[in-house]
Design an enzyme around this catalytic site. Structure first.
Site, mmCIF file in Angstrom:
data_model
loop_
_atom_site.group_PDB
_atom_site.id
_atom_site.type_symbol
_atom_site.label_atom_id
_atom_site.label_comp_id
_atom_site.label_asym_id
_atom_site.label_seq_id
_atom_site.Cartn_x
_atom_site.Cartn_y
_atom_site.Cartn_z
ATOM 1 N N SER A 59 0.834 -1.211 0.000
ATOM 2 C CA SER A 59 0.000 0.000 0.000
ATOM 3 C C SER A 59 0.869 1.262 0.000
ATOM 4 C CB SER A 59 -0.890 0.036 1.243
ATOM 5 O OG SER A 59 -1.643 -1.138 1.358
HETATM 6 N N1 SAH Z 1 -0.449 -4.854 4.047
HETATM 7 C C1 SAH Z 1 0.325 -5.146 2.855
HETATM 8 C C2 SAH Z 1 -0.405 -4.832 1.568
HETATM 9 C C3 SAH Z 1 -1.414 -5.817 1.309
HETATM 10 S S1 SAH Z 1 -2.104 -5.955 -0.294
HETATM 11 C C4 SAH Z 1 1.684 -4.493 2.874
HETATM 12 O O1 SAH Z 1 1.989 -3.738 3.802
HETATM 13 O O2 SAH Z 1 2.463 -4.759 1.947
HETATM 14 C C5 SAH Z 1 -3.372 -7.099 0.139
HETATM 15 C C6 SAH Z 1 -2.903 -8.494 0.460
HETATM 16 O O3 SAH Z 1 -4.052 -9.232 0.888
HETATM 17 C C7 SAH Z 1 -2.346 -9.268 -0.742
HETATM 18 O O4 SAH Z 1 -1.066 -9.719 -0.441
HETATM 19 C C8 SAH Z 1 -3.317 -10.442 -0.904
HETATM 20 O O5 SAH Z 1 -2.694 -11.639 -1.329
HETATM 21 C C9 SAH Z 1 -3.883 -10.569 0.494
HETATM 22 N N2 SAH Z 1 -5.163 -11.258 0.622
HETATM 23 C C10 SAH Z 1 -6.271 -11.175 -0.178
HETATM 24 N N3 SAH Z 1 -7.261 -11.959 0.301
HETATM 25 C C11 SAH Z 1 -6.778 -12.543 1.442
HETATM 26 C C12 SAH Z 1 -7.316 -13.458 2.387
HETATM 27 N N4 SAH Z 1 -8.556 -13.929 2.299
HETATM 28 N N5 SAH Z 1 -6.529 -13.837 3.413
HETATM 29 C C13 SAH Z 1 -5.260 -13.376 3.542
HETATM 30 N N6 SAH Z 1 -4.696 -12.506 2.688
HETATM 31 C C14 SAH Z 1 -5.444 -12.091 1.645
#
Ligand code: SAH
Length: 211
Positions: A59
């Protein structure tokens, strides 16, 4: 050294946006350049999302800052993060909870669990545990949590997650398919939700997410 100067400049930009000094101090301690791929490293301290592989993104710094501020994270909190991605947001929250708190970060893509775990280790961050799984189910075995931070777009506010909040606890969650509203959910004699504005996240994929 060069990265340190760039990080300080980013913190100044976020300060002008009205982010709290407590969150700024935490972000000043976390080296974002250790949470991105080699290819993106020169953009580490730009205020926008970057690709981290597997079709996912880290993000934008202002989004991490706003979510941390909205959640009102305190020392000693036990936090659930859904969507660990690069591990960066979890590392910032680990700074905010300090040595007496902990962050449990769930990620559904095995390669990103590895990426986040390695990034956190290289940054020397011990306050985060990255767990492979479907975060839309939460982590019932470790509940209740003081705070839940959802970093992927959800179709609604899943009761499975509010059930895992402590009474008085708070959750931040983007709700919607193509663009989202960021909601602050407070559990206090029931569930209250406040709209914190429009955002754009990758989808939450899972049992209580999008299929
Ligand atoms: N917080 C992260 C950015 C996350 S982007 C950072 O600091 O880099 C969103 C993430 O959510 C992605 O990696 C995606 O694979 C994950 N995601 C999506 N659905 C999910 C689920 N049901 N359980 C766990 N992770 C999930």
């Amino acid at each position: 050294m060069e990265f340190e100067t760039e990080r300080k400049r980013l913190i100044q930009t976020l300060r002008r946006r009205g982010i709290s000094e407590r969150v700024l101090a935490a972000m000043e301690k976390v080296p974002r350049h250790l949470f991105v791929t080699e290819k993106e490293r020169r953009h580490s301290y730009e205020d926008y999302p970057l690709h981290i592989g597997s079709g996912q993104t880290i993000s934008a710094p202002h989004m991490v800052a706003i979510m941390c501020d909205v959640l009102d994270i305190r020392e000693g909190h036990k936090i659930l993060e859904i969507g660990a991605g690069s591990g960066y947001h979890a590392a910032v929250m680990a700074e905010l909870v300090g040595a007496n708190g902990h962050v449990y970060a769930v990620e559904r893509i095995p390669e990103l669990v590895e990426f986040a775990t390695a990034n956190l280790a290289s940054a020397g961050c011990t306050g985060v545990t990255v767990i492979l799984g479907d975060g839309s189910l939460g982590l019932p075995g470790l509940a209740p949590f003081d705070r839940i931070s959802v970093a992927a777009a959800s179709p609604d506010i899943p009761a499975t997650l509010t059930d895992q909040l402590r009474e008085g606890g708070k959750m931040v969650i983007p709700v919607g398919r193509f663009y989202q509203e960021l909601y602050l959910v407070t559990k206090m004699n029931g569930i209250k939700k406040e709209d914190k504005g429009g955002v754009v996240f990758v989808p939450l994929v899972g049992e209580h997410g999008f299929s």
